[in-house]
Write an enzyme that holds these catalytic residues in place. Structure first.
Site, PDB file in Angstrom:
ATOM      1  N   GLU A   1       1.022  -1.390   0.152  1.00 44.55           N
ATOM      2  CA  GLU A   1       0.211   0.315   0.035  1.00 44.55           C
ATOM      3  C   GLU A   1       0.818   1.227  -0.566  1.00 44.55           C
ATOM      4  O   GLU A   1       0.720   2.148   0.393  1.00 44.55           O
ATOM      5  CB  GLU A   1      -1.371   0.276   1.203  1.00 44.55           C
ATOM      6  CG  GLU A   1      -1.916  -1.542   1.298  1.00 44.55           C
ATOM      7  CD  GLU A   1      -2.733  -1.714   2.472  1.00 44.55           C
ATOM      8  OE1 GLU A   1      -4.163  -1.559   2.127  1.00 44.55           O
ATOM      9  OE2 GLU A   1      -2.237  -0.765   3.638  1.00 44.55           O
ATOM     10  N   VAL A   2       1.383   1.534  -1.117  1.00 42.42           N
ATOM     11  CA  VAL A   2       2.598   2.816  -1.319  1.00 42.42           C
ATOM     12  C   VAL A   2       2.055   3.623  -1.721  1.00 42.42           C
ATOM     13  O   VAL A   2       1.236   3.350  -3.345  1.00 42.42           O
ATOM     14  CB  VAL A   2       3.921   2.168  -1.762  1.00 42.42           C
ATOM     15  CG1 VAL A   2       5.046   3.495  -1.783  1.00 42.42           C
ATOM     16  CG2 VAL A   2       4.581   1.581  -0.517  1.00 42.42           C
TER      17      VAL A   2
END
Length: 536
Positions: A327-328
């Site tokens: 989840e960057v």
């Protein structure tokens, strides 16, 4: 989808089906009542029709007695088996002759190093000679002996009529080993702080189900509770000065786990999920108004990450280290002037910088003799660039592990639709029927699936409800990871497992574990009315 739980065995049925009077080995074709109430189900077993009483002064013999790990486990299980005070004879008059007075444990190796793939197999033999019984646990390692002790403890039952502990259906012959080497539970202590004693309680409970990896998700966006001596300001990111873990706390958790045959896999999630780092060191943020992911452009960012690894490598001997990578959102990099300029100077797009960060972190971990574990986004984004030692951790959905092992990488299964415990509307049977090897048919590729883990994310769980959320559904996954698939699947598998899991849930309750009812739709809800533990 509406779910119907129509099978609710009564206590009478549970007792009757367990004590049926004939001896046989488990076979696929046998009806479900042939399965004993042992969780997880052993690989091979036979039993008979005798009963043996056990001396409350049960002593430990064999070379296993020379191991501090085995001796400590024997003392723990002796306390569990003989927890009824009057079983020690406080109210008893006259001398009682017991069938079993000694437990013989034989361990073939003196090596007590706990690592991935350690031999956890064991044989448990309970025989009855003329007027006396003999119990022997034989294992290649002390950790196999621990698994045998757990099974032995589940065969022991307190008889309220005679006020003695009995082993029913003797003689027993059990030959057992795990299906997968990695059988984990992830615990998140960033979204809510869990006291060390609560973590220990969960670890103790894990040993009852033969789980063998605690994945400790120590820090995240919300808090950084861990002490890092090289960078002492990091734990300024804790919620309060009382919600922290010292180095000594971390060491204690690792040591406590090892005594129960459980590895601790630490996770430091980068470059996202790390906003809390900047509370103590603001230079780690791309800017004061755009705080995540960590600033990829600064040497200081990687100095801090290296310092964290150096410090915690002294504590965590397990060969796997989780680096997150999920989840960057790279908007802070492209929207912050100095970081965006760095990207341009290095001819990188945001996704290139994401790859750069992950691979640099991997190399740091490898230099410290760790094998890196990353959430699946890294594989989904740049599968051919990951280091060959990488373990890809599935979570987004099904079908990932087949792709991972086809590329020659190892995989851990944690599909959120079935094995995320914070999804409290996922019922026990969905957890139980999940299959880590689904879609993988080649034996060489199946070996690359290390196993799996259930994940206890803590946005909506703290000390007040975390164990009810974990148990008993985590036990359902534990049997899938330990027991042979052919004995725990098929037409009757769910009804078979339900009665055994209800029995095991009650065993957890008796041991002080606040496991929730098995069949309530929302996993951690209380019973909806009066009733027996064995029916809920």
């Amino acid at each position: 989808m509406a779910l119907c739980y129509c099978y609710k065995p009564t206590l009478f049925i549970i007792v009757f089906t367990f004590f049926i009077s004939q001896s046989f080995a488990v076979k696929i074709s046998q009806p479900h009542h042939s399965l004993p109430f042992i969780w997880p189900l052993p690989a091979k077993f036979t039993f008979g029709n005798d009963s043996l009483s056990i001396d409350p002064s049960l002593s430990l013999t064999g070379n296993g007695a020379s191991s501090s790990i085995v001796r400590a486990a024997f003392d723990r299980y002796r306390g569990i088996v003989f927890k009824n005070s009057y079983s020690f004879g406080f109210l008893r008059t006259g001398k009682v002759a017991y069938d079993v007075t000694k437990l013989n444990i034989v361990v073939h190796s003196k090596n007590e190093e706990l690592q991935l793939g350690v031999d956890e197999s064991y044989n448990l033999f309970i025989s009855k000679a003329t007027g006396s019984g003999k119990v022997t646990i034989e294992a290649n390692t002390v950790f196999g002996a621990l698994r045998g002790l757990e099974t032995f403890s589940q065969l022991c039952s307190f008889d309220y009529s005679t006020k003695t502990v009995q082993i029913y259906k003797a003689p027993w012959s059990i030959r057992d080993k795990p299906r997968f080497p990695f059988r984990g539970l992830m615990l998140d202590t960033s979204r809510h702080y869990l006291p060390v004693d609560v973590i220990k309680q969960i670890i103790e409970s894990m040993s009852y189900t033969k789980l063998n990896v605690l994945h400790w998700h120590m820090v995240d966006t919300q808090s950084f509770p861990l002490e890092v001596p090289t960078y002492p300001n990091l734990w300024k990111g804790s919620y309060t000065k009382w919600e922290r873990y010292t180095i000594e706390d971390a060491y204690e958790i690792v040591n406590f786990s090892k005594m129960r045959g459980i590895n601790v896999m630490a996770e430091v999630d980068v470059p996202g999920h790390a906003e809390s780092w900047g509370v103590g060191y603001p230079d780690l943020w791309p800017s004061p108004t755009c705080k995540s992911p960590l600033d990829v452009s600064k040497k200081f960012t990687f100095d801090v990450l290296s310092g964290i690894m150096t410090d915690i490598r002294k504590i965590f001997p397990f060969e796997l280290f989780h680096l997150g990578g999920d989840e960057v959102n790279t908007d802070c990099w492209t929207n912050t002037t100095q970081v965006n300029k760095w990207l341009q100077n290095h001819k990188m797009a945001a996704n290139d910088a994401y790859q750069y960060f992950v691979l640099k972190a991997q190399n740091m971990a490898i230099s410290k003799n760790w094998s890196p574990v990353n959430w699946e986004e890294t594989f989904n984004t740049f599968p051919t660039k990951l280091h060959p030692r990488t373990v890809v951790h599935n979570w987004l959905g099904p079908g990932v592990c087949p792709k991972v092992v086809a590329k020659g990488l190892r995989c851990i299964f944690s599909n959120q639709g079935v094995w995320y415990l914070d999804h409290v509307d996922v019922p026990w049977d969905v957890v139980y029927n999940a299959e880590p090897l689904e879609g993988i048919h080649e034996a060489s590729e199946q070996k690359l699936v290390l196993g799996g883990e259930v994940c206890m994310w803590a946005e909506r769980a703290d000390t007040s409800d975390v164990q009810q959320t974990i148990w008993p559904r985590a036990a359902a996954a534990a049997e899938r990871l330990w027991s042979e698939r052919q004995y725990t699947s098929g037409r009757n598998s769910n009804s078979t497992a339900l009665s055994r899991l209800q029995y095991f849930r009650c065993l957890l309750n008796r041991r002080g574990v606040p496991a929730a009812p098995v069949t309530n739709f929302y996993a951690r809800t209380a019973p909806d009315g009066p009733g027996s533990c064995f029916e809920q």
